[in-house]
Design an enzyme around this catalytic site. Structure first.
Site, PDB file in Angstrom:
ATOM      1  N   HIS A 117     -42.847 -67.957  44.018  1.00  0.00           N
ATOM      2  CA  HIS A 117     -43.988 -67.109  44.354  1.00  0.00           C
ATOM      3  C   HIS A 117     -45.236 -67.965  44.418  1.00  0.00           C
ATOM      4  CE1 HIS A 117     -46.791 -63.732  44.248  1.00  0.00           C
ATOM      5  NE2 HIS A 117     -45.765 -63.003  44.643  1.00  0.00           N
ATOM      6  N   ASP A 173     -38.291 -59.361  44.732  1.00  0.00           N
ATOM      7  CA  ASP A 173     -37.212 -59.089  45.678  1.00  0.00           C
ATOM      8  C   ASP A 173     -35.825 -59.435  45.149  1.00  0.00           C
ATOM      9  OD1 ASP A 173     -38.751 -58.074  47.789  1.00  0.00           O
ATOM     10  OD2 ASP A 173     -39.383 -60.084  48.339  1.00  0.00           O
TER      11      ASP A 173
HETATM   12  N1  ACO Z   1     -35.826 -72.138  46.842  1.00  0.00           N
HETATM   13  C1  ACO Z   1     -35.875 -73.497  46.771  1.00  0.00           C
HETATM   14  N2  ACO Z   1     -37.019 -74.208  46.677  1.00  0.00           N
HETATM   15  C2  ACO Z   1     -38.167 -73.500  46.647  1.00  0.00           C
HETATM   16  C3  ACO Z   1     -38.192 -72.096  46.711  1.00  0.00           C
HETATM   17  C4  ACO Z   1     -36.965 -71.410  46.809  1.00  0.00           C
HETATM   18  N3  ACO Z   1     -36.927 -70.075  46.872  1.00  0.00           N
HETATM   19  N4  ACO Z   1     -39.474 -71.665  46.677  1.00  0.00           N
HETATM   20  C5  ACO Z   1     -40.236 -72.769  46.583  1.00  0.00           C
HETATM   21  N5  ACO Z   1     -39.448 -73.891  46.569  1.00  0.00           N
HETATM   22  C6  ACO Z   1     -39.880 -75.284  46.415  1.00  0.00           C
HETATM   23  C7  ACO Z   1     -40.553 -75.797  47.674  1.00  0.00           C
HETATM   24  O1  ACO Z   1     -39.607 -76.367  48.568  1.00  0.00           O
HETATM   25  C8  ACO Z   1     -41.503 -76.819  47.098  1.00  0.00           C
HETATM   26  O2  ACO Z   1     -40.751 -77.949  46.754  1.00  0.00           O
HETATM   27  P1  ACO Z   1     -41.422 -79.436  46.829  1.00  0.00           P
HETATM   28  O3  ACO Z   1     -42.551 -79.424  45.854  1.00  0.00           O
HETATM   29  O4  ACO Z   1     -40.315 -80.359  46.460  1.00  0.00           O
HETATM   30  O5  ACO Z   1     -41.887 -79.605  48.254  1.00  0.00           O
HETATM   31  C9  ACO Z   1     -41.964 -76.178  45.786  1.00  0.00           C
HETATM   32  O6  ACO Z   1     -40.889 -75.309  45.412  1.00  0.00           O
HETATM   33  C10 ACO Z   1     -43.261 -75.389  45.912  1.00  0.00           C
HETATM   34  O7  ACO Z   1     -43.054 -74.364  46.862  1.00  0.00           O
HETATM   35  P2  ACO Z   1     -44.067 -73.951  47.994  1.00  0.00           P
HETATM   36  O8  ACO Z   1     -43.324 -73.839  49.299  1.00  0.00           O
HETATM   37  O9  ACO Z   1     -45.281 -74.830  47.959  1.00  0.00           O
HETATM   38  O10 ACO Z   1     -44.474 -72.523  47.489  1.00  0.00           O
HETATM   39  P3  ACO Z   1     -45.315 -71.449  48.279  1.00  0.00           P
HETATM   40  O11 ACO Z   1     -46.268 -70.877  47.327  1.00  0.00           O
HETATM   41  O12 ACO Z   1     -45.860 -72.000  49.552  1.00  0.00           O
HETATM   42  O13 ACO Z   1     -44.206 -70.358  48.727  1.00  0.00           O
HETATM   43  C11 ACO Z   1     -42.726 -68.544  48.660  1.00  0.00           C
HETATM   44  C12 ACO Z   1     -43.940 -69.211  48.016  1.00  0.00           C
HETATM   45  C13 ACO Z   1     -42.989 -68.327  50.185  1.00  0.00           C
HETATM   46  C14 ACO Z   1     -42.516 -67.177  48.029  1.00  0.00           C
HETATM   47  C15 ACO Z   1     -41.495 -69.452  48.468  1.00  0.00           C
HETATM   48  O14 ACO Z   1     -41.254 -69.610  47.082  1.00  0.00           O
HETATM   49  C16 ACO Z   1     -40.258 -68.902  49.145  1.00  0.00           C
HETATM   50  O15 ACO Z   1     -40.098 -69.100  50.347  1.00  0.00           O
HETATM   51  N6  ACO Z   1     -39.361 -68.168  48.403  1.00  0.00           N
HETATM   52  C17 ACO Z   1     -38.174 -67.604  48.987  1.00  0.00           C
HETATM   53  C18 ACO Z   1     -38.508 -66.350  49.790  1.00  0.00           C
HETATM   54  C19 ACO Z   1     -38.916 -65.192  48.910  1.00  0.00           C
HETATM   55  O16 ACO Z   1     -38.251 -64.847  47.935  1.00  0.00           O
HETATM   56  N7  ACO Z   1     -40.008 -64.532  49.309  1.00  0.00           N
HETATM   57  C20 ACO Z   1     -40.514 -63.357  48.595  1.00  0.00           C
HETATM   58  C21 ACO Z   1     -41.783 -63.674  47.870  1.00  0.00           C
HETATM   59  S1  ACO Z   1     -42.371 -62.263  46.983  1.00  0.00           S
HETATM   60  C22 ACO Z   1     -43.056 -61.294  48.167  1.00  0.00           C
HETATM   61  O17 ACO Z   1     -43.559 -61.744  49.150  1.00  0.00           O
HETATM   62  C23 ACO Z   1     -43.005 -59.909  47.959  1.00  0.00           C
END
Ligand code: ACO
Length: 428
Positions: free
Chosen positions: A307, A364
């Site tokens: 998140h 979710d």
């Molecule tokens: N699985 C694996 N790796 C992940 C995940 C994940 N679900 N989420 C984040 N990471 C990793 C990223 O690759 C990044 O790694 P790095 O530092 O080695 O490059 C690190 O964790 C930081 O993640 P960001 O992408 O910078 O986080 P951001 O805040 O941009 O994204 C998000 C948040 C979009 C929710 C992301 O965690 C994601 O895509 N999750 C999966 C989809 C999801 O569940 N979405 C629902 C969110 S809740 C909602 O909207 C109601």
């Protein structure tokens, strides 16, 4: 330098900017004079450090896993207040009195019927169209039937439009589902509560009457309450940005629905179920899913994890996780997907990759399992999220339009294209 000012040293000069402090003590630098005074803009890709507004609706502390609507902790609201009462809180800042609740419910009933001419619109969508696409289109079309929503200065019109939207979105969502399965539409009934009415419109059929179950109604209330607002997330920001151009409320909410449909936002709940099913069908295992999520060459992410704001357990996920087993027990449902989800969570929370990046289950991760248990089909999961989030979007939109200092949202950019060049002769 005082604690109320931030200093910027640039090109031999010092500039001071005031610190704004929120009611929970969070601080931000007010840079509204930055460009005027320095010629600089800020660069903050994807708004990771930008507060785009002041808001008194929802408070989140992502480090501590806190979520409050108008100061009330989500843990005290969920399971105790209905969705309609929570929607009222978001729209008015206080929970309704008995009389206010009765009046709000009366209005929700009054506006629940869709203009009959709009019912024919459903015939234009192809079979199998995703209900989120149908929903955003239909909400946009409401403006052609109820044009008074443009009169933003009249409080009554905002109230009427807000109530109509909250009521009618439920009718539209159920109609979209009925259309997708080729069954006749079921009209709303004045004698049923908000959630019972929705379930009846979804599942009643001329050949098999639907028996409303109080436990299912409670479960639905809980889920909608947990989704009701979440401050400046992607879809809410879309609502505020689009609304700032003085677009009518229906077009504005339609934009929010489109944003929510994305797999990185509300669409994740459907993706979680796909992922769990792949493990159940043995085309993946818990370990292979985790390995793929960690592999930077694989675009796959662990859906329902991570998140932007929560760097600890999402409080909504914690409530849903606890309720999941209770609700499944009450409904006498045994779902192997819950065991898979738990195993996945347990392993991820011990894995260095997820620990180092503070990746926890989000709202979710477990919600789909409850929706599944109460009979909601998977392509309706994000629609359910929409029903829940609607009062939040409307409250945020209303706060924005009533802000005397509001201006059209218009970010700047850092241009990286070619420097000035002159057009060659056209090829003819
Ligand atoms: N699985 C694996 N790796 C992940 C995940 C994940 N679900 N989420 C984040 N990471 C990793 C990223 O690759 C990044 O790694 P790095 O530092 O080695 O490059 C690190 O964790 C930081 O993640 P960001 O992408 O910078 O986080 P951001 O805040 O941009 O994204 C998000 C948040 C979009 C929710 C992301 O965690 C994601 O895509 N999750 C999966 C989809 C999801 O569940 N979405 C629902 C969110 S809740 C909602 O909207 C109601």
């Amino acid at each position: 330098m005082s604690a109320n000012t931030a200093e910027l040293n640039y090109a031999g000069k010092t500039y001071r900017f005031p610190i704004v402090t929120g009611s929970e003590g969070e601080k931000g630098i007010d840079i509204s004079t930055l460009r005027r005074d320095t010629g600089l803009v800020t660069y903050d890709s994807s708004f990771q450090n930008t507060a785009s507004c002041r808001s008194s609706i929802t408070y989140i502390d992502g480090e501590q896993g806190i979520l409050r609507y108008y100061g009330y902790p989500i843990e005290e609201i969920a399971g105790r207040y209905t969705f309609v009462e929570t929607a009222y809180l978001l729209l008015h800042g206080e929970f309704p009195t008995k009389e206010q609740r009765a009046q709000f419910s009366r209005k929700l009933n009054e506006y629940s019927l869709l203009h009959e001419d709009m019912v024919h619109f459903f015939d234009g969508f192809p079979r199998g169209a995703h209900p989120m696409h149908i929903l955003s289109t239909m909400i946009n079309a409401l403006a052609t039937f109820y044009p008074n929503v443009d009169l933003l200065s009249l409080k009554e019109d905002i109230d009427t439009s807000a109530t109509r939207l909250i009521s009618i979105v439920r009718t539209l969502a159920a109609f979209a589902y009925k259309k997708s399965i080729g069954e006749p539409m079921v009209y709303p009934r004045h004698d049923l509560s908000y959630c019972a009415n929705f379930l009846n419109m979804m599942f009643n059929s001329p050949v098999k009457p639907y028996k409303i179950d109080a436990d299912i109604v409670d479960a639905l209330n809980l889920l909608l309450v947990l989704h009701a607002d979440h401050e400046q997330n992607c879809s809410t920001t879309a609502v505020r940005v689009i609304g700032s151009a003085q677009v009518n409320l229906y077009a504005t909410i339609s934009a929010g629905i489109s944003a929510l449909s994305g797999p990185l936002h509300g669409g994740a709940n459907q993706e979680v179920m796909n992922m769990l099913r792949q493990i159940q069908s043995r085309s993946e295992t818990v370990d292979s899913v985790l390995a793929r999520a960690k592999d930077k060459k694989d675009p796959f992410l662990l859906m329902g994890f991570g998140h932007r704001i929560y760097k600890s357990y999402d409080p909504r996920a914690r409530i849903i996780r606890e309720m999941c087993a209770k609700i499944l027990d009450k409904l006498h449902v045994r779902d192997p997907l819950l065991d898979i989800a738990r195993e996945l969570e347990e392993k991820a929370l011990k894995d260095e990759y997820f620990v180092d990046r503070n990746l926890y289950p989000n709202v979710d991760f477990y919600s789909g399992i409850i929706y599944h248990a109460i009979g909601i089909p998977e392509d309706m999961f994000t629609v359910m999220f929409t029903l829940g989030r609607l009062p939040g979007w409307i409250a945020q939109w209303r706060e924005m339009v009533q802000d005397k200092n509001r201006k059209i949202a218009r970010p700047r950019q850092i241009y990286t294209g070619p420097a000035l060049r002159h057009c060659p002769e056209p090829h003819r």
